[in-house]
Design an enzyme around this catalytic site. Structure first.
Site, mmCIF file in Angstrom:
data_model
loop_
_atom_site.group_PDB
_atom_site.id
_atom_site.type_symbol
_atom_site.label_atom_id
_atom_site.label_comp_id
_atom_site.label_asym_id
_atom_site.label_seq_id
_atom_site.Cartn_x
_atom_site.Cartn_y
_atom_site.Cartn_z
ATOM 1 C CE LYS A 1 2.927 4.793 7.870
ATOM 2 N NZ LYS A 1 1.575 4.742 8.423
ATOM 3 C CG ASP B 1 5.999 3.736 0.171
ATOM 4 O OD1 ASP B 1 4.793 3.461 -0.019
ATOM 5 O OD2 ASP B 1 6.390 4.509 1.073
ATOM 6 C CE1 TYR C 1 -2.223 3.289 2.657
ATOM 7 C CE2 TYR C 1 -3.556 2.701 0.751
ATOM 8 C CZ TYR C 1 -3.260 3.573 1.793
ATOM 9 O OH TYR C 1 -4.014 4.711 1.971
HETATM 10 P P1 KE4 Z 1 -0.408 8.418 4.617
HETATM 11 O O1 KE4 Z 1 -1.000 9.117 3.415
HETATM 12 O O2 KE4 Z 1 -1.435 7.579 5.363
HETATM 13 O O3 KE4 Z 1 0.392 9.333 5.529
HETATM 14 O O4 KE4 Z 1 0.719 7.383 4.043
HETATM 15 C C1 KE4 Z 1 0.340 6.437 3.073
HETATM 16 C C2 KE4 Z 1 1.321 5.279 3.104
HETATM 17 C C3 KE4 Z 1 2.289 5.205 2.114
HETATM 18 N N1 KE4 Z 1 3.184 4.196 2.094
HETATM 19 C C4 KE4 Z 1 3.171 3.241 3.054
HETATM 20 C C5 KE4 Z 1 4.189 2.134 2.990
HETATM 21 C C6 KE4 Z 1 2.204 3.282 4.094
HETATM 22 O O5 KE4 Z 1 2.207 2.310 5.042
HETATM 23 C C7 KE4 Z 1 1.265 4.318 4.122
HETATM 24 C C8 KE4 Z 1 0.188 4.420 5.190
HETATM 25 N N2 KE4 Z 1 0.137 3.349 6.134
HETATM 26 C C9 KE4 Z 1 -1.146 3.109 6.731
HETATM 27 C C10 KE4 Z 1 -1.008 1.912 7.687
HETATM 28 N N3 KE4 Z 1 -1.055 0.683 6.999
HETATM 29 C C11 KE4 Z 1 -1.692 4.305 7.433
HETATM 30 C C12 KE4 Z 1 -2.890 4.036 8.312
HETATM 31 C C13 KE4 Z 1 -4.162 4.521 7.684
HETATM 32 O O6 KE4 Z 1 -4.367 4.324 6.466
HETATM 33 O O7 KE4 Z 1 -4.961 5.095 8.447
#
Ligand code: KE4
Length: 422
Positions: free
Chosen positions: A261, A233, A138
């Site tokens: 993060k 990523d 993701y």
């Molecule tokens: P954000 O847009 O949520 O800050 O980041 C997206 C993203 C991009 N790349 C990786 C590898 C990620 O894990 C994420 C976001 N992770 C999720 C948890 N699996 C965020 C939690 C959520 O979607 O609320």
């Protein structure tokens, strides 16, 4: 009425991010009231040991006093300027000093923005349209990345959400994670059309799935040969699995790295950065456009900078790694005592636990075949015992520097009881 039903009246699903709604595990989500260190207090008075840590950012533990102090002091001088400030340079310098693959870095406000911008940069820099991603990874919710595999490995991608135009989806090739042959086949067939490969160097969005030997080397080799860019990523793994992030573990130099993060320390900050010649394509130096009102705002910069300063320390990583190892070894032993087959993984402050008897998990197919029902029972059993795990079988877990031996022992003891009840 409950806090959740109140929220559902005015917020879609009652949450501002879907996974928080407990849809896959059932029940009502826990409303956080306050958090400190490894624990948080819920609005209903319960206290939990937290292994989500806001999905990764809280590597120092919640509300670390030094980070709070930096945020408060900075906020008192202004919240956002929409103009350059020294803190942006300082955080950029810190990131470049910790990740040698990054010559220049652009701050944005979310991981989604970082990966979306990195994809546009790769397409703009190479003049190519196709991108390669992997099933189970993701990368946020931008259109080109909300794509699942078509019927065959190389068939046109299909949207994994309404609202993504088919004409865009067809430029995304989705392969199986760790499938080296599929990578070679894709490049053999359309390598000269591929702008980039984007990959989670350790997958953390299908629980935790490490790369097999040769997987990243193959990505690096094929991208270099074809003139495509390799995007790591590291929004989740960045400064979470090692001081030098995942790329330092595997000795791979990506062309672009996305971060999020941890680099915001709990405030909205993310970034993408990489080779100077590639980053030179980004406006205003180059023609690829990307912008953001709150990008690099001083308060987020202060939180991220203080966090990175505090974790840029070998002792910190030795201690965090030992805590996570203690946790997963304890969980594995407790599961074994209860004859519950599980697979565990850990790296730095990140861990995975999958209910499977198929041994170490190295593919999305293995995760998809895991015992989700058993996970759900385990999740609720641990919640009742005051341990807060990610409310989904397809998420990784996170340990912070604030998790004490007592916290870990309490967690393992709770797990032993819950495993025995499954
Ligand atoms: P954000 O847009 O949520 O800050 O980041 C997206 C993203 C991009 N790349 C990786 C590898 C990620 O894990 C994420 C976001 N992770 C999720 C948890 N699996 C965020 C939690 C959520 O979607 O609320």
């Amino acid at each position: 009425m409950s806090l959740f039903t109140d929220a559902q009246r005015v917020i879609p699903g009652g949450v501002n991010s879907p996974v928080r709604a407990f849809a896959s595990v059932g029940g009502e989500p826990v409303f956080f009231k306050s958090a400190s260190g490894a624990r948080f207090q819920a609005e209903d008075g319960r206290e939990f040991i937290d292994y989500v840590g806001s999905w990764g950012p809280m590597i120092l533990g919640h509300a670390h006093p030094d980070v709070i102090e930096a945020v408060v002091a900075t906020a008192q001088s202004g919240l956002s300027f929409g103009a350059p400030c020294v803190l942006e340079t300082q955080l950029a310098e810190k990131i470049c000093s910790m990740l040698p693959s990054i010559d220049k870095v652009r701050m944005v406000s979310s991981g989604t923005e970082a990966t979306m911008s990195a994809i546009r940069l790769a397409r703009g820099h190479t003049g190519r349209d196709k991108i390669v991603k992997f099933e189970g990874c993701y990368h946020g919710h931008s259109d080109s990345l909300l794509i699942k595999a078509g019927s065959g490995a190389l068939t046109l991608g299909v949207p994994s959400s309404p609202g993504v135009p088919a004409g865009l989806a067809e430029h995304t090739i989705t392969l199986s994670y760790n499938d080296i042959d599929a990578v070679r086949a894709a490049f053999a067939e359309v390598g000269d059309q591929i702008a980039c490969v984007i990959v989670e160097p350790i997958a953390g969005n299908m629980n935790m799935v490490p790369p097999v030997d040769g997987f990243h080397e193959t990505l690096r080799e094929e991208c270099t040969k074809a003139g495509a860019l390799l995007i790591f990523d590291e929004v989740m793994t960045g400064f979470r699995v090692a001081k030098g992030s995942a790329q330092s573990i595997f000795g791979i130099t990506p062309d672009i790295t996305t971060l999020g993060k941890v680099i915001g320390g709990g405030m909205p900050a993310a970034a993408y950065g990489g080779r100077a010649d590639v980053m030179a394509s980004i406006a205003p130096d180059g023609p690829v456009y990307q912008a953001g009102t709150l990008s690099g705002n001083p308060v987020a910069m202060a939180a991220g900078l203080k966090t990175l300063e505090m974790i840029d320390d070998d002792e910190f990583w030795a201690s965090l790694t030992a805590k996570t190892r203690k946790l997963v070894d304890g969980l594995a032993a407790a599961a074994a005592d209860a004859n519950i087959p599980v697979a565990v993984e850990c790296e730095g402050g990140m861990f995975g636990l999958v209910f499977t008897d198929a041994g170490p998990v190295r593919s999305y197919a293995q995760v998809a075949a895991a015992d989700v029902d058993r996970f759900t029972k385990f999740f609720h059993g641990m919640l009742a015992a005051g341990v807060y795990l990610a409310p989904s079988a397809f998420e990784a877990g996170f340990v912070s520097a604030a998790h004490s031996d007592d916290d870990l022992d309490e967690t393992i003891a709770a797990a032993a009881k819950v495993f025995a009840s499954l």
